[in-house]
Design an enzyme around this catalytic site. Sequence first.
Site, PDB file in Angstrom:
ATOM      1  N   SER A   1      -9.822  -0.063   6.986  1.00 45.38           N
ATOM      2  CA  SER A   1      -9.238  -0.001   5.491  1.00 45.38           C
ATOM      3  C   SER A   1      -8.583  -1.080   5.221  1.00 45.38           C
ATOM      4  O   SER A   1      -8.283  -1.382   3.856  1.00 45.38           O
ATOM      5  CB  SER A   1      -8.253   0.947   5.543  1.00 45.38           C
ATOM      6  OG  SER A   1      -8.630   2.350   5.872  1.00 45.38           O
TER       7      SER A   1
ATOM      8  N   SER B   1      -9.613   2.171   2.684  1.00 40.95           N
ATOM      9  CA  SER B   1      -8.812   2.723   1.707  1.00 40.95           C
ATOM     10  C   SER B   1      -8.122   2.107   1.089  1.00 40.95           C
ATOM     11  O   SER B   1      -7.121   2.467   0.438  1.00 40.95           O
ATOM     12  CB  SER B   1      -8.043   3.658   2.637  1.00 40.95           C
ATOM     13  OG  SER B   1      -7.173   3.327   3.464  1.00 40.95           O
TER      14      SER B   1
ATOM     15  N   LYS C   1       0.969  -1.393  -0.002  1.00 40.83           N
ATOM     16  CA  LYS C   1      -0.093   0.127  -0.103  1.00 40.83           C
ATOM     17  C   LYS C   1       0.734   1.091  -0.114  1.00 40.83           C
ATOM     18  O   LYS C   1       2.094   1.239   0.670  1.00 40.83           O
ATOM     19  CB  LYS C   1      -0.855   0.031   1.103  1.00 40.83           C
ATOM     20  CG  LYS C   1      -1.975   1.072   1.142  1.00 40.83           C
ATOM     21  CD  LYS C   1      -2.718   0.869   2.473  1.00 40.83           C
ATOM     22  CE  LYS C   1      -3.794   1.611   2.386  1.00 40.83           C
ATOM     23  NZ  LYS C   1      -4.754   1.891   3.686  1.00 40.83           N
TER      24      LYS C   1
END
Lengths: 456, 434, 95
Positions: free
Chosen positions: B142, B117, B40
């Site tokens: 997330s 996210s 990420k």
Amino acid sequence: MKFTSEVVIGLEIHVQLDTKTKLFCSCRTQGEDNPNTRTCPICLGHPGTRPTLNKKALEFAARFCLAVGSKIAPELIFSRKSYFYPDMSKNFQITQFEEPLGVGGKVQLKEGKNINLIRVHMEEDPAAISYPGEMSKSSYSLIDYNRSGNPLIEIVTAPEMTSPEEARDFLNRLISILTYLKIFDVNRCIIKADANISIKERDYTRVEIKNITGFKELEKALNYEISRQKKEKVVQETRGWDGKITRSLRIKETEADYGYIIEPDLTIIKTKEFLNQKIPELAHQKAAKYIQAYSIDPVDAEVMAMELELAELFENVVQKVDPKLAAKWLRKELLRVLNYNKKSLKEVKLDEKYLVELLELVERGTINDLTAQKIMEELVKNQFSPKDYVQRNKLEQISDGLEEVCRKVISENKKAVDDYKLGSEKSLNFLVGQVMRQTKGRASPQAVSEIMKKLI
Amino acid sequence: MNNIIKKCKVIDKEYNYFTVICDDAKPGRGKLSGLAISVKDCICVKDVESTAGSKILKGYRPLFDATVIEKIRKEGGMIIGKTSQDAFGFGSFNTNVGLGFKVPKNPFDKERTTGGSSGGGAGLTQKADFPHVALTESTGGSIENPAAFCGVIGFCPTYGRVSRYGLISYADSLDKIGLMSKTVKDLRKVLEVISGYDDKDATSLKEKINFESKTKKFKIGLIKFDQGVDPEIKTAVEGAVKKLKNVEVAEVSLPITFKYGIPTYYIISTSEASSNLARLCGLRYGIEGNPKNKSFNEYFSEIRSQNFNEESKRRIILGTFARMAGYRDAYYIKATKVRTKIIDEYKNLFKTFDVIVSPTMPVVAPKFSEINKMSALQQYLMDVLTVGPNLAGIPHASIPVGNKEGLPIGLMACTDHLQEGKLLEFLQLVEDSS
Amino acid sequence: MKIDQELTRKVAKTARLNLTKEEEEKFTKDLQEILKAFSILDSIDIKNTRSSFRPIEQQDILREDEEKSCIDQEEALKFTKNKLNGFFIGPRTIE
């Protein structure tokens, strides 16, 4: 709080602790001074980095609290103080807000007056800002993060000082305590003060003066501000000291909102294990001891006790030499010579045994004061045996044959003799001086003077 | 360029899962050899642009690897690239991408969200036909949210289990690095490597995971919570639990968590985030302008205003407000106290239960057109099922259990602090029964 | 407590954000809606409840005072064009 004195002063002092590494990262605090050579992603505030607490810094901060009698909080908690400024690498400072490490405590000034401390807490230093020219005219700033993250303690005093001299004395005493505790070094560490000052004439309207470095500047700045306040209208504000005058620093109101939150990246630390430190005898305790044990002059005792190295030197020297003599020579002569050469005792690395030798020579009357002073001046620059030096250069004090030399001088300086007979002290000094010259400074001026007076 | 990287480029062109693809990715040797790891964007990879999905950090190539990345490299894991996210983690649908970034698309329906996210990581995990685990992060949901929407397993360990050194912070008391994969086995393998104490992160845990956890009979607490949850999702989750052999199931409730969880989460997370983002001001790294002839407030405001996206500004404003003098007690301080009550509520249940189960999300992946109509608050409310375990810092995971009209449904399971072993056991149970 | 554009402006200024008129209106509306929903917190009793600043506490993590190498000047200044003689160039520090 009700004030009555003409002048009211409170201080906020930032002291850099003498640790090897910074408060929240392992960058060295000393070393190369070229800008931005002692940094890392943590003290530069790079995204993804986080702080870790320096154990030694906590030990030092706790030691200070113990020495001045502050009550130490059971847990150490850090907060983020948000404000935007080019010297803040994260635009927040990790400091203590909720509960400071130490509450209360006091520092004793001369004549026994105590200045109470309100709080002592730990925080990190911001970066250093400089300018291409004069600050107010520069179109940009220059930032050096070497200092960013240095470990500081902030010491806040009660507004109990009533003159700039007292403030200066406080700062001196504080430095003495810090040095004694071995948590601060005058050569390596920075100490800065913000002062809050108000005068009776202006209804004690308080002005803050920021960022004053050193005790001499502190006294200067405060004296300046007092005279300014007497002349001008006074508003509650923050001013900066530039070495000559104080000027208003317009702070925007938003900056006053620090939006404190607890620092989530640092765990809570129990302070218990740091409370068992042994606190050494401090300056005022040593001074009292000297006065009692050696009956030396209180002022001499205080001056010698203020500086740890000097105090330790004195304590060793009095084992061998008369204390009053030692006090005179250390407090007056040694300090005079050090100051003249702009060196500290620590820097000079004076060999104790040579100093003792010198003082023994004085004590026995082997050399006169003048010779001793000259040797002292040399000892500060090089280490050598005064005893050997005196022997080699035949510097022993002369007492034999003085009368003969005196008679000679008298016969060669008829005018001076006549002037002396008429009452001129200066002429006597001149005649004594001539004898000193003839004996290459080895006569005792007092003895010569006596002989002269007898002969004339 | 290796084969896997080629495949990534094809996937990315279609779905926008990457912010950077590492052309020079090389396989290594160790426990993770043969495994591709996507990262990420908020996790720092040395010399690879790491922006947490934001414009303001464009050009920032960290001088260091995050500790997790160091650990992965040491065991031969191949870092293939950085995955798409809502800028700084601010979002539940990966639609709050930074200015200039592209929104990733759901692997089952391109008109729908991946969730957020960690949308890029979840989508890629679904689409990858090579051995792959996504390294991702959760603050309020997330990991589990996009895992549910994309039909993969999303695993979030105990707070502090994985070092956060090198994680670009959203909220430091809530951020946790975690994983996504298609199988429990791969999860376990990577978790073993990345977990552990790191002296660069003072909040990282010294205790080790007990991977040999053996639970005789799982006592499952099924959360009774109906508000706004799609009945088909509820059915799918209950059905998955019914299929499990040798378990005991009882209904539980978390009234405090469900009533106060959202405000508590948003107040704490935005307070911390607004302070974390203060450093982004055009100095030292990232987007910069010309600071000469400008005052510091002028310059900072200029850079920040031009380069933060709307959601970032909104959360900075909310968070700055919540800790301002005059509001701090009623918001920030109060929220930290309610957090205690929420943690206690979970701890209490774990005295009796091994695992607590609920749907991960109240809906299946919404369409972008639906999301555009939602207000900020409505988007925040989507986190209602995930904020609880995140606030409590307990290990939790989402695992696919069926679908509605082709769109995956996620079941969320939580265990007590430090019980990752038990959670993996449970997930294996669910995986085996499906 | 009034959530109005003036408050939004004040908060934005504290956070160093210049808002357009539209942004000010939008964010004020958002804040109003959000804080109204969050006012549910008024109904919970937190008397005698301690704050949790982290969900699980590690105890007493301290670092030894030992130097580790710093990065060099070039690396420190790597990501910016605003540098001069080893310093970072920053904006003016007075208004």
